[in-house]
Scaffold this motif. Structure first.
Motif, PDB file in Angstrom:
ATOM      1  N   ALA B 232      45.851  32.968  39.695  1.00 15.54           N
ATOM      2  CA  ALA B 232      47.347  32.392  40.221  1.00 15.54           C
ATOM      3  C   ALA B 232      48.093  33.440  40.820  1.00 15.54           C
ATOM      4  CB  ALA B 232      48.125  31.746  39.256  1.00 15.54           C
ATOM      5  N   ARG B 233      49.397  33.714  40.559  1.00 16.62           N
ATOM      6  CA  ARG B 233      50.188  34.801  40.875  1.00 16.62           C
ATOM      7  C   ARG B 233      50.614  35.663  39.873  1.00 16.62           C
ATOM      8  NH1 ARG B 233      52.355  35.056  45.741  1.00 16.62           N
ATOM      9  NH2 ARG B 233      54.370  35.870  45.221  1.00 16.62           N
ATOM     10  N   ARG B 235      51.291  38.302  37.463  1.00 14.68           N
ATOM     11  CA  ARG B 235      51.690  39.745  37.750  1.00 14.68           C
ATOM     12  C   ARG B 235      51.083  40.682  36.418  1.00 14.68           C
ATOM     13  NH1 ARG B 235      54.658  37.403  41.461  1.00 14.68           N
ATOM     14  NH2 ARG B 235      55.874  38.737  42.970  1.00 14.68           N
ATOM     15  N   GLY B 247      51.249  50.305  45.142  1.00 14.85           N
ATOM     16  CA  GLY B 247      50.098  50.003  43.974  1.00 14.85           C
ATOM     17  C   GLY B 247      50.070  48.624  43.578  1.00 14.85           C
ATOM     18  N   PHE B 248      49.092  48.569  42.725  1.00 10.38           N
ATOM     19  CA  PHE B 248      48.761  47.220  42.383  1.00 10.38           C
ATOM     20  C   PHE B 248      49.684  46.307  41.564  1.00 10.38           C
ATOM     21  CE2 PHE B 248      44.242  48.899  41.984  1.00 10.38           C
ATOM     22  CZ  PHE B 248      44.037  48.994  43.582  1.00 10.38           C
ATOM     23  N   GLU B 249      50.008  45.188  41.904  1.00 10.42           N
ATOM     24  CA  GLU B 249      51.070  44.290  41.124  1.00 10.42           C
ATOM     25  C   GLU B 249      50.679  43.113  40.532  1.00 10.42           C
ATOM     26  OE1 GLU B 249      54.126  44.042  43.821  1.00 10.42           O
ATOM     27  OE2 GLU B 249      55.196  42.559  42.666  1.00 10.42           O
ATOM     28  N   PHE B 250      49.348  42.628  41.234  1.00 16.21           N
ATOM     29  CA  PHE B 250      48.953  41.498  40.805  1.00 16.21           C
ATOM     30  C   PHE B 250      47.523  41.276  40.007  1.00 16.21           C
ATOM     31  CE2 PHE B 250      51.600  40.105  44.592  1.00 16.21           C
ATOM     32  CZ  PHE B 250      52.375  39.171  44.079  1.00 16.21           C
ATOM     33  N   VAL B 252      45.023  39.798  40.511  1.00 18.78           N
ATOM     34  CA  VAL B 252      43.709  39.862  41.105  1.00 18.78           C
ATOM     35  C   VAL B 252      43.481  40.986  41.600  1.00 18.78           C
ATOM     36  CG1 VAL B 252      44.732  39.160  43.156  1.00 18.78           C
ATOM     37  CG2 VAL B 252      42.419  38.212  42.840  1.00 18.78           C
ATOM     38  N   GLU B 253      44.447  42.016  41.780  1.00 17.03           N
ATOM     39  CA  GLU B 253      44.158  43.261  42.302  1.00 17.03           C
ATOM     40  C   GLU B 253      43.603  44.146  41.302  1.00 17.03           C
ATOM     41  OE1 GLU B 253      48.433  43.625  43.838  1.00 17.03           O
ATOM     42  OE2 GLU B 253      47.534  44.755  45.462  1.00 17.03           O
ATOM     43  N   LEU B 256      39.915  43.051  41.045  1.00 20.64           N
ATOM     44  CA  LEU B 256      38.993  43.771  42.238  1.00 20.64           C
ATOM     45  C   LEU B 256      38.801  45.229  41.810  1.00 20.64           C
ATOM     46  CD1 LEU B 256      40.300  42.185  45.274  1.00 20.64           C
ATOM     47  CD2 LEU B 256      38.443  41.778  44.226  1.00 20.64           C
TER      48      LEU B 256
END
Lengths: 366, 366
Positions: B232-233, B235, B247-250, B252-253, B256
């Motif tokens: 979903a979203r 964080r 830089g990454f925040e979620f 899903v990032e 990956l």
């Protein structure tokens, strides 16, 4: 009203949603047609991530605009009836204040000192322009792609400011697949050693990162179905091929390359990063206690047209359905149009026939 | 037969489809179960782009394999009944000769002097191994993803060599969308300045290009639907975030990123480029006067099971249908299974329950 690119000076300081403010900022815009005496025939278009305010040709700039087929005398958005405004988003580098602009406080380019940008800031800047033109209420607010999210922000933040709404190929929030794609695009740019933490120049510029980001964009803006018909497995002629190892061999590769070449040095990389992240951040759930539908239900418009396309992998059709349902639950009379255009997310730029029919029909009825 | 990783020396010189040959080349493989006296219980598995021959745990290597849930005593591919062979593709760096191997002619690493690799070469190398084991005909040839294409090549080039076939999440040719994705992955690697035209070393290695290529792979191996439910979203916790700009925040990032980290230094970049290009090149139409269906109709097997998944954007279900139709038109008894697993192309690695039912059922009936 003239028809050339114009600039609107935002109120200074212009407060940004996530903190910080801009001094002496402006946005570029263009207009078509004339505002009537009742000031009730204004249509505002909010754009996707990369287009300028030049949606269509006009007297001062006869070059074709990005929505040339849609906008003009006798077209779906008929400029004989409507006074049309198109805004270059705040943070975009097509005339509006953006990370490539000079920071008046330092005399230096903002670069990463530009404050956090959100699509609500884009919306607020556009609304300030509309107000300055003496328009109390837009007859219609049209938002395409990223601009569709900005439009939702506009309507939820400015109740009464919009009579009708057209939502085109957009979403009420970024889903993880879209976030993943955009995150990877940003990474391609920021991991390019020539990005230099945002301090690039003409001599050392993140061409490779921008090229990869653009190609990934084009891949996700289009659809596999369209490409099967368009490119199949057609090879490049030997003289078109690159001499380097693993160079391009298929037409689809060359198509992506030509798209990337047109983009790389015409869009400021830092501005791209800011707008891309703003798209990931946008979330109508913020206005509905964590619930998207509740957030959408806070929007008040009389009528809305929501269009999406089944081949869109970036803003899937279910998200358009959500917007349609939310606006309807809020009391709007909503038309939902699900197209099967093969072109994917970009269909609104390509399948002018079907989008014209839907948009022209809706505007004729309001 | 032992159950450990073994090596098979290919006939030398081993001629490659597109020209050139390999001297003293070998492929790595593993086996499970025992070949019966009639030598008619052999099952060969051809893998996707990155897996090794270690499809499942065995006595010498108890670590979990990439298809652990599918393969073993009492599992869908029941090693009490079948003698199962899994091959590391020629050109892959998990024990088989590949661009990271030493060229005996020069004593240097092949790098880009490795001859052009095609999936037919992968198939021919696997077939040479099968023959060397005394197996005249495989009871079943299973090909997953890229390995499914290699399997089609195997069957068209070695008539009579395969009695039944299981085709898993694959295609009879690369379509332009898949070519575009793979081309961009290759570009991310070869435009990484640290690739050095293939002459990288441990000190200067194309980490960034490999990371981007892998992330793009994971994005296209999975599906938006799965990620909506999974990420979903959500964080990242503040302490999990990177300190750098953009830089990454979620979540899903970060997902990956962890996939990319596990891959970057464990797969040879040049080998990746060769295998990726081989996937683009493969085209059953070459065997049918330019027509895919005609090419497929040159394959002779008694029975086939063709499985695909509706959420696969890289090898879309229509392509599995094509394989099923082609094999059926050629006279095979074909079962076509279209699954709705949410995991996209990778479903065969994740949705073991549904793939087991289909594959186990098919193998029980042959």
């Amino acid at each position: 009203m003239s028809d050339a690119r114009q600039y609107f000076d935002l109120p200074s300081p212009f407060a940004m949603k996530r903190g910080g403010s801009l001094q002496g900022a402006r946005i570029a815009y263009e207009t078509w047609g004339s505002l009537n005496a009742a000031q009730d025939n204004a249509v505002l278009i909010l754009t996707g991530l990369s287009p300028s305010a030049h949606a269509a040709s006009n007297a001062e700039d006869p070059s074709h605009g990005w929505w040339e087929g849609m906008l003009g005398p006798g077209k779906a958005i008929d400029t004989r009836r409507w006074f049309v405004i198109c805004v270059n988003s705040l943070g975009s580098d097509k005339g509006s204040t953006c990370p490539a602009s000079l920071d008046p406080a330092t005399g230096e380019t903002y670069r990463l000192n530009f404050p956090d940008l959100s699509l609500e800031d884009v919306a607020n800047a556009a609304q300030a322009l509309v107000k300055s033109l003496g328009i109390e209420q837009l007859a219609c607010l049209i938002g395409c792609s990223m601009g569709g999210m900005s439009a939702l922000g506009y309507m939820v933040l400015h109740p009464g400011g919009v009579r009708t709404h057209i939502s085109v190929d957009t979403a009420p929030q970024a889903q993880p697949f879209a976030i993943a794609i955009r995150s990877l695009q940003r990474e391609a740019i920021r991991l390019d050693p020539s990005w230099h933490g945002g301090q690039y120049g003409d001599q050392s510029y993140p061409d490779i990162g921008m090229s990869i980001a653009r190609k990934l964009g084009v891949i996700t803006y289009r659809s596999a179905m369209e490409w099967n018909g368009r490119f199949a497995r057609i090879r490049l002629d030997p003289e078109q091929r690159e001499e380097q190892p693993f160079g391009f061999e298929f037409q689809v590769e060359s198509y992506l390359e030509s798209h990337a070449r047109r983009f790389v040095r015409t869009f400021d990389p830092n501005s791209y990063l800011y707008l891309s992240r703003a798209s990931d951040w946008f979330d109508m759930a913020e206005y509905g206690n964590g619930n998207v539908m509740e957030g959408l239900q806070r929007i008040r418009v009389e009528q809305a047209l929501v269009i999406g396309v089944s081949t869109d992998i970036l803003f899937p059709l279910e998200q358009q359905e959500q917007i349609a349902e939310g606006l309807q639950a809020a009391g709007a009379k909503v038309e939902f149009v699900a197209l099967d255009s093969p072109q994917g997310h970009d269909a609104f730029l390509v399948d002018i026939e079907n989008y014209s029919r839907a948009i022209g029909g809706f505007l004729a009825r309001i």
